[in-house]
Scaffold this motif. Structure first.
Motif, mmCIF file in Angstrom:
data_model
loop_
_atom_site.group_PDB
_atom_site.id
_atom_site.type_symbol
_atom_site.label_atom_id
_atom_site.label_comp_id
_atom_site.label_asym_id
_atom_site.label_seq_id
_atom_site.Cartn_x
_atom_site.Cartn_y
_atom_site.Cartn_z
ATOM 1 N N ARG A 91 67.104 25.769 50.695
ATOM 2 C CA ARG A 91 65.884 25.815 51.411
ATOM 3 C C ARG A 91 65.469 27.185 51.878
ATOM 4 N NH1 ARG A 91 69.488 22.028 55.391
ATOM 5 N NH2 ARG A 91 70.942 23.782 54.755
ATOM 6 N N GLU A 93 62.278 28.705 54.405
ATOM 7 C CA GLU A 93 60.902 28.643 55.298
ATOM 8 C C GLU A 93 60.860 27.108 55.271
ATOM 9 O OE1 GLU A 93 58.323 31.174 54.218
ATOM 10 O OE2 GLU A 93 59.107 32.879 55.708
ATOM 11 N N ASN A 94 59.349 26.485 54.763
ATOM 12 C CA ASN A 94 59.122 25.143 54.900
ATOM 13 C C ASN A 94 59.414 24.548 53.629
ATOM 14 O OD1 ASN A 94 58.297 25.071 57.547
ATOM 15 N ND2 ASN A 94 56.254 26.163 57.117
ATOM 16 N N GLY A 95 59.964 25.373 52.605
ATOM 17 C CA GLY A 95 60.098 24.634 51.262
ATOM 18 C C GLY A 95 61.436 24.721 50.648
ATOM 19 N N ARG A 130 59.261 22.900 45.480
ATOM 20 C CA ARG A 130 58.114 23.744 45.529
ATOM 21 C C ARG A 130 58.249 24.772 44.361
ATOM 22 N NH1 ARG A 130 56.465 26.858 50.793
ATOM 23 N NH2 ARG A 130 56.254 24.623 51.339
ATOM 24 N N GLU A 136 57.105 34.363 47.793
ATOM 25 C CA GLU A 136 58.110 33.978 48.801
ATOM 26 C C GLU A 136 58.759 35.042 49.401
ATOM 27 O OE1 GLU A 136 57.029 31.218 45.720
ATOM 28 O OE2 GLU A 136 58.146 32.935 45.341
#
Length: 668
Positions: A91, A93-95, A130, A136
């Protein structure tokens, strides 16, 4: 790793418990405890969770468990000086990323995310993950620590001075795209490329998978290690191959069993190990000038240091005793067919440029080299639609010719339907000795005819075994007679050229030599190949097989009282198997004498050679290779057929005045 640049790499297929990081952690640790002598160990894609978890990848229980056991596995690597790669979902952040964690000496060195996510047919990765594109964050918090993260990570060990070990990682589908990330990694310096993978098995896929791995290792001039998930992944819709491969610079070193290969199905963890030669990879890159041109495509990479031990014991790698000769079987036959075809194609082009009706003259001694050249010449005539009678075979017996080789020469010429002729050079040689004022072996030949001279030779003292003028006169007379006829097809091979085992401007010279880049150890196999495939039965085959079993000799010194060959080339120089072994590794690979000696201790020779014989032969090789360069500076045209050629116009440019002292010093 050892001081010669060999790095031990293991690819493991794991007994997977789907969705149980704890069980997979225990199995990974068990495997690591079994391969403590490996420098690099790579496990399959998503090996901490299993690749087939599907929508469970959205569950914190699974993700937390994978992160937790990652720290446990890292702790087990403390003090081992071993690089370990495991797969897990990460994991950030949002991905969520399909990633590979790189571990060493108790630490998580970095995490490399997958860039190319398959989302076609049976694959559905974009539902959960993702694709990484380099935008990133540079770090990720995992297992209680901040860890470098990104597609720009390489891992470097100082290793042995002058032999840095740089490792790159890509994941499964990354290899299957038009420009794999490993291509950029290699251009940036990575010599070992790792791929934790989950590749399911379908009909014919294994061959393509192998081609990808071997081909990428060749394009990248690198070692490529591919670890595949096995049949203990979920089989709801697909079955995973458990196929692991280790390749180096375009050659497969090791391959595991896999589902559907006919072997018993393996459901426990298993692995393959091979020692990859980083030293050779780096040397190959230095000499392959186009490789360095790839630097213009290099992306910036962060390098993370790790340590490797430098006291690796033994060698886990097959070392052929005859590196120019494939193993017996279909590959050997394919290789022989390819070489024979190249020889014929090269000679055919040259013959086409000659005036119509030009005879093709070849000295036929009844030995291996002249036999191979004759076979090439005959098949070339067939290819061009020329009558074989244009081939004029000349056998020229002298004072060392035995009845066996003479008869084999006559039989072969007769069976092949060429134009045969015999000229005994004994009288010409004796007259030359007289004109030169030379006394062969101390024998005053004035007033002696040939029979009387032969009797005197038979009575010469036992210690009178060598007379270079005696040999050279016969060799040059043969070439004089051949070249007086016109176009001459040469017979000398690559091994003789390397050692200078030819008389300057005698058997050294011709108008075209189809054998020029074929080593002695391969000549015999080529003759046998032609015997078995072009003449499967009958007198030609029988004669060829007899020639293949004849002692290798120039037959320039007198035969024994029983008429047998006494002048053994290998008795003088050392075994050709050893010379060709040294030739390949010293000239093709650029190895030092110490590294050649090291490899010889693991080589699959046809017989056991005492260390003293190998040392003596190696000194002979380097001494003669340097001192005989002047002969290689003016050799006839001829086709390159393998990776080693000594043509001064192509592969090998060397001053005739170079000093071998440094090489001989390392050969001690």
């Amino acid at each position: 790793m050892n001081r010669f640049g060999f790095v031990r790499v293991t690819c493991a297929t794991l007994r997977t418990t789907v969705a149980s990081p704890e069980a997979n952690c225990r199995e990974i640790v068990r495997v690591l405890d079994s391969v403590t002598d490996s420098d690099v160990v790579v496990f399959p894609e998503l090996s901490l969770t299993g690749y087939t978890c599907g929508d469970l990848f959205g569950q914190d229980v699974l993700l937390d468990g994978a992160a937790r056991v990652l720290g446990e596995i890292a702790a087990t690597t403390a003090g081992r000086k071993q690089l370990v790669v495991v797969g897990l979902p990460v994991r950030l952040e949002n991905g969520l990323y399909n990633a590979a964690a790189v571990l060493a000496d108790g630490e998580i060195l970095g995490i490399v995310p997958k860039q190319s996510l398959p989302n076609y047919k049976e694959f559905y990765e974009s539902r959960w993950f993702r694709p990484a594109d380099g935008t990133e964050p540079l770090e990720v918090e995992i297992a209680g620590r901040s860890v470098p993260f990104g597609v720009d990570l390489l891992f470097e060990s100082a290793g042995v001075p002058g032999l840095p070990v740089v490792v790159g990682v890509e994941i499964c589908e990354d290899l299957w795209v038009p420009i794999p990330p490993s291509s950029y990694q290699a251009a940036a310096g990575a010599a070992i490329l790792l791929n934790p993978s989950a590749s399911n098995e379908t009909i014919g896929k294994s061959a393509y998978r192998k081609d990808l791995v071997v081909g990428q290792s060749g394009r990248c001039v690198a070692a490529y290690a591919y670890a595949g998930s096995g049949p203990t992944e979920s089989t709801t819709d697909i079955v995973f191959a458990g196929h692991s491969l280790i390749a180096e610079n375009g050659r497969l070193l090791e391959e595991s069993a896999r589902v559907g290969d006919g072997s018993p199905l393996r459901r426990g963890s298993y692995w393959i190990t091979s020692d990859v030669d980083v030293g050779r990879i780096l040397a190959e890159r230095r000499t392959t000038t186009t490789f360095d041109q790839g630097s213009r495509f290099v992306r910036p990479y962060r390098r993370i240091d790790f340590a490797l031990a430098t006291d690796m014991a033994g060698l886990r790698r097959f070392v052929p005793g005859a590196p120019f000769v494939p193993a017996e079987g279909p590959e050997l036959h394919r290789r022989c067919a390819e070489i024979f075809g190249i020889q014929c194609a090269g000679l055919a082009k040259r013959v086409e440029q000659l005036p119509a009706g030009t005879s093709l003259n070849i000295g036929v001694s009844g030995g291996l080299d002249s036999t191979l050249s004759l076979l090439v010449t005959v098949k070339t005539c067939d290819l061009l639609g020329l009558d074989r009678s244009v081939v004029r075979g000349l056998t020229m017996p002298g004072f060392g010719t035995t009845s066996r080789t003479r008869q084999n020469a006559l039989d072969l010429m007769g069976h092949l339907g060429i134009s045969p002729e015999t000229i005994d050079i004994s009288e010409l040689a004796l007259q030359t000795f007289r004109e030169l004022g030379h006394q062969p072996f101390g024998i005053d030949c004035r007033g002696l005819d040939v029979p009387a001279f032969r009797e005197a030779l038979a009575r010469r003292p036992a210690g009178a075994r060598n007379d270079l003028t005696f040999e050279n006169v016969q060799a040059r007379l043969r070439t004089f007679l051949l070249m007086s006829r016109g176009f001459v097809v040469g017979t000398g091979d690559l091994s003789e050229l390397a050692l200078g085992w030819c008389t300057y401007n005698a058997d050294h010279m011709s108008m075209y030599n189809p054998n020029c880049s074929i080593p002695k150890t391969l000549v015999k196999f080529l003759v046998r190949y032609v015997a078995e495939h072009e003449f499967p039965a009958g007198p030609v085959r029988d004669t060829l097989m007899s020639i293949a079993e004849t002692l290798i000799s120039p037959e320039l010194l007198p035969a024994s009282a029983a008429g047998e060959i006494e002048q053994s080339t290998e008795g003088t120089l050392g075994p050709y198997e050893i010379h060709d072994f040294i030739l390949f590794h010293a000239i093709r690979c650029g190895y030092s004498p110490e590294k050649v000696r090291f490899l010889s201790g693991f080589a699959a020779f046809t017989q056991e050679y005492p260390p003293a014989l190998f040392e003596r032969t190696m000194r002979t090789f380097f001494t003669r290779f340097f001192r005989q360069q002047y002969k290689r500076s003016c050799v006839p045209d001829g086709p390159k057929v393998g990776t080693v050629s000594l043509s001064p116009r192509g592969d090998w440019r060397m001053p005739s005045d170079a000093d071998p002292a440094a090489w001989l010093g390392h050969a001690e």
